[in-house]
Write a protein that holds these residues in place. Structure first.
Motif, PDB file in Angstrom:
ATOM      1  N   ILE A   1       0.860  -1.179   0.000  1.00 55.65           N
ATOM      2  CA  ILE A   1       0.000   0.000   0.000  1.00 55.65           C
ATOM      3  C   ILE A   1       0.900   1.234   0.000  1.00 55.65           C
ATOM      4  O   ILE A   1       1.732   1.401   0.897  1.00 55.65           O
ATOM      5  CB  ILE A   1      -0.920   0.032   1.250  1.00 55.65           C
ATOM      6  CG1 ILE A   1      -1.752  -1.243   1.352  1.00 55.65           C
ATOM      7  CG2 ILE A   1      -1.783   1.277   1.236  1.00 55.65           C
ATOM      8  CD1 ILE A   1      -2.771  -1.413   0.256  1.00 55.65           C
ATOM      9  N   VAL A   2       0.744   2.072  -0.995  1.00 51.31           N
ATOM     10  CA  VAL A   2       1.544   3.280  -1.121  1.00 51.31           C
ATOM     11  C   VAL A   2       0.842   4.424  -0.400  1.00 51.31           C
ATOM     12  O   VAL A   2      -0.362   4.619  -0.541  1.00 51.31           O
ATOM     13  CB  VAL A   2       1.749   3.645  -2.609  1.00 51.31           C
ATOM     14  CG1 VAL A   2       2.482   4.964  -2.764  1.00 51.31           C
ATOM     15  CG2 VAL A   2       2.485   2.523  -3.321  1.00 51.31           C
TER      16      VAL A   2
ATOM     17  N   LYS B   1       3.165  10.623   0.333  1.00 52.01           N
ATOM     18  CA  LYS B   1       4.600  10.371   0.134  1.00 52.01           C
ATOM     19  C   LYS B   1       4.921  10.163  -1.347  1.00 52.01           C
ATOM     20  O   LYS B   1       6.045  10.381  -1.771  1.00 52.01           O
ATOM     21  CB  LYS B   1       5.049   9.153   0.938  1.00 52.01           C
ATOM     22  CG  LYS B   1       4.904   9.316   2.428  1.00 52.01           C
ATOM     23  CD  LYS B   1       5.925  10.250   2.979  1.00 52.01           C
ATOM     24  CE  LYS B   1       5.815  10.297   4.498  1.00 52.01           C
ATOM     25  NZ  LYS B   1       6.719  11.243   5.091  1.00 52.01           N
ATOM     26  N   ALA B   2       3.918   9.751  -2.122  1.00 44.29           N
ATOM     27  CA  ALA B   2       4.103   9.558  -3.564  1.00 44.29           C
ATOM     28  C   ALA B   2       3.864  10.846  -4.357  1.00 44.29           C
ATOM     29  O   ALA B   2       3.909  10.838  -5.576  1.00 44.29           O
ATOM     30  CB  ALA B   2       3.171   8.458  -4.064  1.00 44.29           C
ATOM     31  N   GLY B   3       3.573  11.948  -3.658  1.00 41.39           N
ATOM     32  CA  GLY B   3       3.415  13.236  -4.323  1.00 41.39           C
ATOM     33  C   GLY B   3       1.982  13.666  -4.567  1.00 41.39           C
ATOM     34  O   GLY B   3       1.738  14.737  -5.128  1.00 41.39           O
ATOM     35  N   PHE B   4       1.022  12.860  -4.165  1.00 41.76           N
ATOM     36  CA  PHE B   4      -0.387  13.216  -4.357  1.00 41.76           C
ATOM     37  C   PHE B   4      -0.887  13.946  -3.120  1.00 41.76           C
ATOM     38  O   PHE B   4      -1.434  13.342  -2.195  1.00 41.76           O
ATOM     39  CB  PHE B   4      -1.229  11.970  -4.653  1.00 41.76           C
ATOM     40  CG  PHE B   4      -0.807  11.275  -5.902  1.00 41.76           C
ATOM     41  CD1 PHE B   4      -1.115  11.824  -7.140  1.00 41.76           C
ATOM     42  CD2 PHE B   4      -0.092  10.102  -5.861  1.00 41.76           C
ATOM     43  CE1 PHE B   4      -0.721  11.200  -8.313  1.00 41.76           C
ATOM     44  CE2 PHE B   4       0.311   9.459  -7.022  1.00 41.76           C
ATOM     45  CZ  PHE B   4      -0.002  10.014  -8.248  1.00 41.76           C
ATOM     46  N   HIS B   5      -0.686  15.249  -3.105  1.00 44.32           N
ATOM     47  CA  HIS B   5      -0.990  16.063  -1.932  1.00 44.32           C
ATOM     48  C   HIS B   5      -2.446  16.500  -1.863  1.00 44.32           C
ATOM     49  O   HIS B   5      -2.894  17.002  -0.835  1.00 44.32           O
ATOM     50  CB  HIS B   5      -0.066  17.292  -1.898  1.00 44.32           C
ATOM     51  CG  HIS B   5       1.376  16.912  -1.830  1.00 44.32           C
ATOM     52  ND1 HIS B   5       1.977  16.452  -0.683  1.00 44.32           N
ATOM     53  CD2 HIS B   5       2.329  16.888  -2.788  1.00 44.32           C
ATOM     54  CE1 HIS B   5       3.235  16.173  -0.923  1.00 44.32           C
ATOM     55  NE2 HIS B   5       3.480  16.424  -2.197  1.00 44.32           N
TER      56      HIS B   5
END
Length: 158
Positions: free
Chosen positions: A64-65, A69-73
């Motif tokens: 689970i990402v 943290k993956a840039g999807f704010h």
């Protein structure tokens, strides 16, 4: 008493499957030998049961990402009202939309509920104006911006 009640919520799972799922949803990388020791069975039994649960579609072991943290704010929930005769076409279009991570058929005024993940409010605005609102058959939307996630759990077996 509490554990007995929780266990009674899942009559389709025997005690071993229930124990396996509870252990793996807390840590999907937990060694089968540890689970076997805790449940009083062999590691081979755990390995075979996990494979069977996966084959039946009852269990998926996935990474689970964390979207932030993956840039999807920016994350938004969008309710979508659809002309009845266009529902299949709208769903097909939404399925191809990379920004949409979840599509749910619902009852009520809005037939669809979606979750959108984007990098910024500007990207959300562009998504709404240039993609979502251009899909034929969508009659109305209600955009709900997620301000702060207060709880996000994947523990479905309690």
């Amino acid at each position: 008493m509490e554990e007995t009640f929780r266990r009674s919520l899942y009559p389709d799972l025997d005690d071993i499957d229930y124990g396996i799922i509870r252990a793996l949803q807390g840590n999907a990388r937990l060694p089968f030998t540890t689970i076997a020791k805790d449940l009083g069975v062999t590691e081979k039994t755990i390995r075979m049961r996990v494979q069977q649960l996966q084959d039946e579609g009852a269990l998926s072991l996935v990474g689970i990402v964390n979207p932030v943290k993956a840039g999807f704010h920016v994350q938004a929930m969008i309710q979508v009202a659809v002309d009845a005769e266009k529902l299949d076409d709208v769903v097909a279009a939404l399925m191809e939309t990379v920004e949409i991570r979840l599509i749910v058929l619902t009852s009520g005024e809005y037939q669809l509920f979606t979750q959108v993940l984007v990098t910024s409010n500007e990207e959300l605005s562009q998504f709404l104006l240039k993609k979502l609102h251009k899909i034929p058959g969508i009659s109305k939307t209600n955009v709900i911006n997620e301000l702060k996630i207060l709880k996000s759990k994947y523990n479905f077996i309690r």
